[in-house]
Structures are given as structure tokens and as C-alpha cells.
Design an enzyme around this catalytic site. Structure first.
Site, mmCIF file in Angstrom:
data_model
loop_
_atom_site.group_PDB
_atom_site.id
_atom_site.type_symbol
_atom_site.label_atom_id
_atom_site.label_comp_id
_atom_site.label_asym_id
_atom_site.label_seq_id
_atom_site.Cartn_x
_atom_site.Cartn_y
_atom_site.Cartn_z
ATOM 1 N N TRP A 167 -10.487 21.019 -3.738
ATOM 2 C CA TRP A 167 -10.843 22.134 -2.978
ATOM 3 C C TRP A 167 -12.083 22.322 -2.610
ATOM 4 O O TRP A 167 -13.142 21.976 -3.361
ATOM 5 C CB TRP A 167 -10.399 23.457 -3.959
ATOM 6 C CG TRP A 167 -9.218 23.561 -4.457
ATOM 7 C CD1 TRP A 167 -8.082 23.466 -3.781
ATOM 8 C CD2 TRP A 167 -8.617 23.680 -5.818
ATOM 9 N NE1 TRP A 167 -7.031 23.632 -4.542
ATOM 10 C CE2 TRP A 167 -7.306 23.717 -5.951
ATOM 11 C CE3 TRP A 167 -9.191 23.725 -7.058
ATOM 12 C CZ2 TRP A 167 -6.330 23.985 -6.923
ATOM 13 C CZ3 TRP A 167 -8.306 23.936 -8.078
ATOM 14 C CH2 TRP A 167 -7.085 24.027 -8.256
ATOM 15 N N VAL A 170 -14.564 24.079 -5.332
ATOM 16 C CA VAL A 170 -14.946 23.339 -6.493
ATOM 17 C C VAL A 170 -15.276 21.846 -6.155
ATOM 18 O O VAL A 170 -16.441 21.470 -6.460
ATOM 19 C CB VAL A 170 -13.670 23.389 -7.384
ATOM 20 C CG1 VAL A 170 -13.770 22.522 -8.755
ATOM 21 C CG2 VAL A 170 -13.152 24.719 -7.804
ATOM 22 N N CYS A 171 -14.460 21.215 -5.722
ATOM 23 C CA CYS A 171 -14.605 19.742 -5.363
ATOM 24 C C CYS A 171 -15.726 19.615 -4.510
ATOM 25 O O CYS A 171 -16.047 18.441 -4.392
ATOM 26 C CB CYS A 171 -13.359 18.891 -4.889
ATOM 27 S SG CYS A 171 -11.853 19.064 -6.146
ATOM 28 N N VAL A 172 -15.823 20.368 -3.708
ATOM 29 C CA VAL A 172 -17.029 20.202 -2.554
ATOM 30 C C VAL A 172 -18.138 21.159 -3.051
ATOM 31 O O VAL A 172 -19.295 20.470 -3.126
ATOM 32 C CB VAL A 172 -16.567 20.767 -1.063
ATOM 33 C CG1 VAL A 172 -17.717 20.585 -0.159
ATOM 34 C CG2 VAL A 172 -15.281 19.937 -0.472
#
Length: 267
Positions: A167, A170-172
């Protein structure tokens, strides 16, 4: 006597100001200072009629100083994405990888728990980015918390990071914020990233831009990497535009047909 006291106060004030200035220099972020010190001048850009100034060279992407990080483009996570149509997300991610391949930009991919519900990486990436290096994580949510991943980035010797993933919030955002704090220049490709809602992506966009992360789209990355049509691989760049923007492909097809009609012998 009063005059002597005033002179002493002025002298002490000057010393205090000097100390504060020195303290301010010491308090600057060491990674930021190191980045400024280690930054190499941009290489000349072939095919343009005016080379940018040193200042202007820093505002657009330099393929020679850039790494593409594709974070957690996993099929399980795709099913939760609500802020961008899934076909567009997948297509933009594929084109982004192809841009990096064409521009000879290193690509690093990773996945969070690929054997669990988050699912494996999208299958298209293997074909779009054959040179990509995959880094497995050990359960870390943020890729920047994984030593192997950060070491892979450091090994490139490059200071500009382009990130996209699922996402976005979060992940970025997590590795983007951390990498920025560690002195990297960071771009977030918003249309090659996805999140659970419009609100999630919009609040994340605000958070990242406040931290100095630069939001872009896949098309912007392509144009900044290409820089000119006066290059021997121009046709390959044109093919990527056609893939990214189907309407642009229609324009190109109409133009080509018009040229053929104009050259055809008149009956």
C-alpha cells in the site's frame, strides 16, 4: 565604568551568537551533509541543444543517479486497492519497470510475506524487468528496516530513489520517509501505487510531501528519463508511450495512416 560594562556585554553577545551559529551547523543532518558532499555532477545529456545549468540539472531525474524500488506489488494486496483501478495500477507498474530497463536504471523489488495472504509479486514484473534484483525480507513491514534491502540500495552508489508499491500509506510511505531522513532524494510514483481508499492515499500524499518526498506519475518519470526524441532508441520510447496511454497510441496510428495516404499515388 558604564562604557566598559557595555563593551563587555557586546563582546559576550558576539561570542554567544558565534557559538549558536556553530551549534546550528553541527545540528544539520549528517546524511544530508554527506549527500551534498558526495553528489557527483550530472553527466551531459546527449541529444539536447542546451545542457542544463548545475542548478537546473538537479530538478529533473538523472538516470545515472537513480534506482527504481518496486515495493510489494503483490496479488493479495491488489485485492484491497480502492483508490486506482487495478488494471491501470498493474499497467503503470509494468511500464515503470520497462522505463527503468530502457534507461538502464537499477531495479530492486521486494515483497512482504509472499507465501502468505499478501500473495506473490505480480507475474508481469519478471518479463518487464528481467534485470531486477529481488530482495527477500524477514517479516519487516518497511523494506527500509531490512538490512539486505538497504545494502542493495547502497551497493548501487546512487542517491535518487523512485518508489512505487502497495500500500502507498505503508509499503511506500515508510521506506520513503526513512530513506529521505537518511539523505536520499525520494520520488513516489502515485499512479503505480495503490491503497485501501482515496482518503488513505490523499493523507499519505500530504504526509510525504511535507517530508520533502516528490510525488510524480509514471508519465512524468518517462519524460524525465527520455528528455529528447533525438536519440537512437526513440522508437522504443514511443512504444512505451503507446503502452502507457492508449489514446496517445490512437493519435500515433492516425498520424501514420495520414502520412501513408499523403504519399500514396493519386488515382
Amino acid at each position: 565604568m558604564r562604557s566598559l560594562k557595555v563593551k563587555r556585554m557586546v563582546a559576550l553577545t558576539g561570542v554567544a551568537l558565534t557559538a549558536l551559529v556553530g551549534l546550528g551547523v553541527l545540528m544539520q543532518s549528517p546524511p544530508a551533509l554527506a549527500q551534498a558532499r558526495d553528489a557527483a555532477p550530472a553527466a551531459p545529456i546527449p541529444g539536447i541543444s542546451r545542457q542544463p545549468s548545475a542548478a537546473a540539472a538537479k530538478v529533473l531525474l538523472d538516470p545515472n543517479d537513480t534506482v527504481l524500488l518496486l515495493l510489494d506489488h503483490q496479488t493479495g494486496l491488489f485485492q484491497t486497492v480502492k483508490d486506482v483501478p487495478l488494471p491501470e495500477l498493474r499497467a503503470n507498474t509494468v511500464v515503470l519497470a520497462k522505463i527503468a530497463e530502457l534507461a538502464k536504471v537499477p531495479i530492486i523489488t521486494t515483497a512482504s510475506e509472499p507465501n502468505g495472504s499478501n500473495g506473490p509479486l505480480m507475474s508481469e514484473l519478471a518479463q518487464a524487468a528481467p534485470s531486477a534484483k529481488y530482495v527477500a525480507r524477514k517479516g519487516e513491514v518497511s523494506a527500509w528496516d531490512n538490512a539486505d534491502f538497504v545494502n542493495a540500495v547502497k551497493a548501487t552508489g546512487r542517491k535518487t530513489l523512485i518508489m512505487a508499491g502497495v500500500w502507498t500509506s505503508v509499503c511506500v510511505a515508510f521506506p520513503a520517509l526513512q530513506a529521505k531522513a537518511d539523505g536520499y532524494k525520494v520520488y513516489a510514483v502515485m499512479d503505480a501505487s495503490g491503497d485501501m481508499s482515496e482518503m488513505a492515499s490523499q493523507t499519505t500524499l500530504a504526509r510525504m510531501t511535507q517530508a520533502g518526498i516528490i510525488p510524480v506519475t509514471t508519465n512524468v518519470v518517462m519524460c524525465e528519463m527520455q528528455r529528447t526524441w533525438a536519440r537512437p532508441d526513440a522508437a522504443r520510447w514511443g512504444a512505451l508511450y503507446n503502452e502507457l496511454v492508449p489514446n496517445y497510441r490512437a493519435v500515433a496510428e492516425s498520424y501514420q495512416r495520414a502520412q501513408e495516404a499523403a504519399k500514396a499515388p493519386q488515382k
